[in-house]
Design a protein around this motif. Structure first.
Motif, PDB file in Angstrom:
ATOM      1  N   LEU A  75       0.819  -1.214   0.000  1.00  0.00           N
ATOM      2  CA  LEU A  75       0.000   0.000   0.000  1.00  0.00           C
ATOM      3  C   LEU A  75       0.850   1.261   0.000  1.00  0.00           C
ATOM      4  O   LEU A  75       0.558   2.206  -0.733  1.00  0.00           O
ATOM      5  N   ILE A  76       1.924   1.282   0.813  1.00  0.00           N
ATOM      6  CA  ILE A  76       2.708   2.521   0.858  1.00  0.00           C
ATOM      7  C   ILE A  76       3.503   2.735  -0.430  1.00  0.00           C
ATOM      8  O   ILE A  76       3.810   3.862  -0.773  1.00  0.00           O
ATOM      9  N   VAL A 112       8.983   7.491  -7.525  1.00  0.00           N
ATOM     10  CA  VAL A 112       8.866   7.688  -6.076  1.00  0.00           C
ATOM     11  C   VAL A 112       8.425   6.387  -5.391  1.00  0.00           C
ATOM     12  O   VAL A 112       8.935   6.012  -4.337  1.00  0.00           O
ATOM     13  N   GLY A 113       7.489   5.672  -6.012  1.00  0.00           N
ATOM     14  CA  GLY A 113       7.051   4.384  -5.462  1.00  0.00           C
ATOM     15  C   GLY A 113       8.197   3.388  -5.362  1.00  0.00           C
ATOM     16  O   GLY A 113       8.334   2.683  -4.360  1.00  0.00           O
ATOM     17  N   PHE A 114       9.039   3.341  -6.381  1.00  0.00           N
ATOM     18  CA  PHE A 114      10.198   2.444  -6.371  1.00  0.00           C
ATOM     19  C   PHE A 114      11.193   2.844  -5.286  1.00  0.00           C
ATOM     20  O   PHE A 114      11.745   1.996  -4.578  1.00  0.00           O
ATOM     21  N   LEU A 115      11.423   4.162  -5.122  1.00  0.00           N
ATOM     22  CA  LEU A 115      12.331   4.633  -4.079  1.00  0.00           C
ATOM     23  C   LEU A 115      11.788   4.324  -2.692  1.00  0.00           C
ATOM     24  O   LEU A 115      12.545   3.972  -1.772  1.00  0.00           O
ATOM     25  N   VAL A 116      10.468   4.425  -2.512  1.00  0.00           N
ATOM     26  CA  VAL A 116       9.848   4.059  -1.234  1.00  0.00           C
ATOM     27  C   VAL A 116      10.067   2.577  -0.963  1.00  0.00           C
ATOM     28  O   VAL A 116      10.380   2.164   0.151  1.00  0.00           O
ATOM     29  N   TRP A 117       9.933   1.733  -2.006  1.00  0.00           N
ATOM     30  CA  TRP A 117      10.159   0.294  -1.843  1.00  0.00           C
ATOM     31  C   TRP A 117      11.608   0.019  -1.428  1.00  0.00           C
ATOM     32  O   TRP A 117      11.857  -0.791  -0.533  1.00  0.00           O
ATOM     33  N   ILE A 118      12.556   0.693  -2.069  1.00  0.00           N
ATOM     34  CA  ILE A 118      13.968   0.499  -1.716  1.00  0.00           C
ATOM     35  C   ILE A 118      14.213   0.889  -0.263  1.00  0.00           C
ATOM     36  O   ILE A 118      14.840   0.145   0.495  1.00  0.00           O
ATOM     37  N   TRP A 119      13.698   2.055   0.133  1.00  0.00           N
ATOM     38  CA  TRP A 119      13.910   2.499   1.516  1.00  0.00           C
ATOM     39  C   TRP A 119      13.245   1.547   2.503  1.00  0.00           C
ATOM     40  O   TRP A 119      13.851   1.167   3.503  1.00  0.00           O
ATOM     41  N   ASN A 120      12.013   1.137   2.209  1.00  0.00           N
ATOM     42  CA  ASN A 120      11.235   0.332   3.143  1.00  0.00           C
ATOM     43  C   ASN A 120      11.707  -1.119   3.219  1.00  0.00           C
ATOM     44  O   ASN A 120      11.982  -1.635   4.299  1.00  0.00           O
ATOM     45  N   GLN A 130      12.614  -4.807  10.294  1.00  0.00           N
ATOM     46  CA  GLN A 130      11.201  -4.464  10.154  1.00  0.00           C
ATOM     47  C   GLN A 130      10.976  -3.477   9.012  1.00  0.00           C
ATOM     48  O   GLN A 130      11.573  -2.404   8.995  1.00  0.00           O
ATOM     49  N   SER A 131      10.115  -3.847   8.095  1.00  0.00           N
ATOM     50  CA  SER A 131       9.598  -2.892   7.114  1.00  0.00           C
ATOM     51  C   SER A 131       8.455  -2.135   7.774  1.00  0.00           C
ATOM     52  O   SER A 131       8.102  -2.405   8.933  1.00  0.00           O
ATOM     53  N   PHE A 132       7.838  -1.214   7.061  1.00  0.00           N
ATOM     54  CA  PHE A 132       6.689  -0.475   7.581  1.00  0.00           C
ATOM     55  C   PHE A 132       5.584  -1.436   8.010  1.00  0.00           C
ATOM     56  O   PHE A 132       5.037  -1.338   9.116  1.00  0.00           O
TER      57      PHE A 132
END
Length: 197
Positions: A75-76, A112-120, A130-132
């Protein structure tokens, strides 16, 4: 997180060379035992023999809660992608072909979605276990034998294998339903478990 008591425990009591007796009765999680220790809470003969008696701080996570954590993670990642699509539709208006501005908005949303996935999933999960989604559901990834965090490098391999195995066969996602350690195939390769804190 507790580490195995290497420094403050003698290898064996004085006067009894070569033998170590546990300080607590057998069956106490997290203690040395001469016949081996299984980090899943079973002490005694044939219980795994991991040697230094470390118990992960939690129980094995069940399949439904792992799926819930994965949905939260998805979702995030989806939010910036959806925003990009909506902005591109607004900018594009009712034209049939996607214009430059609409394409940029959509591409930015996916980036941005891909960068969020990398960070998370890679950085945050590798550093903290732990991921989000795992944080919200109280899950953590730890090494199956030591109970320690697996780190960013092993987590990267875990996530790459998860993508490959999930594309090849849905059984990877379903495997924890009947596995004794509730592991997926990528968990087994990296030798990690997911625990409920």
């Amino acid at each position: 997180m507790t580490t195995p008591p290497y420094d403050n425990q003698p290898p064996y009591p004085p006067g009894q060379p070569g033998q170590y007796q546990p300080q607590l009765p057998p069956g106490q999680p997290g203690q040395y035992h001469p016949q081996g220790y299984n980090p899943y809470g079973q002490v005694g003969p044939g219980s795994g023999g991991y040697g230094f008696g470390y118990a992960p701080p939690g129980q094995l996570a069940g399949w439904p809660i792992r799926v819930g954590a994965s949905i939260l993670d998805s979702l995030i990642v989806s939010i910036p992608m959806i925003v990009g699509v909506i902005v591109s539709l607004v900018v594009n208006g009712d034209r049939e072909e996607l214009g430059t501005a609409g394409g940029i908005a959509m591409g930015a949303g996916f980036l941005v979605g891909f960068l969020v996935w990398i960070w998370n999933r890679l950085i945050q999960q590798g550093r903290t276990g732990q991921s989000f989604g795992k944080k919200l559901t109280g899950l953590r990834i730890v090494h199956a034998e030591t109970g320690q965090l697996i780190g960013v490098g092993s987590n990267l391999g875990r996530e790459i294998l998860a993508q490959i195995f999930n594309q090849l066969c849905i059984l990877n996602v379903l495997w924890p339903l009947w596995d004794d350690k509730q592991q997926t195939w990528h968990d087994k390769v990296v030798n990690d478990i997911v625990i409920k804190l």
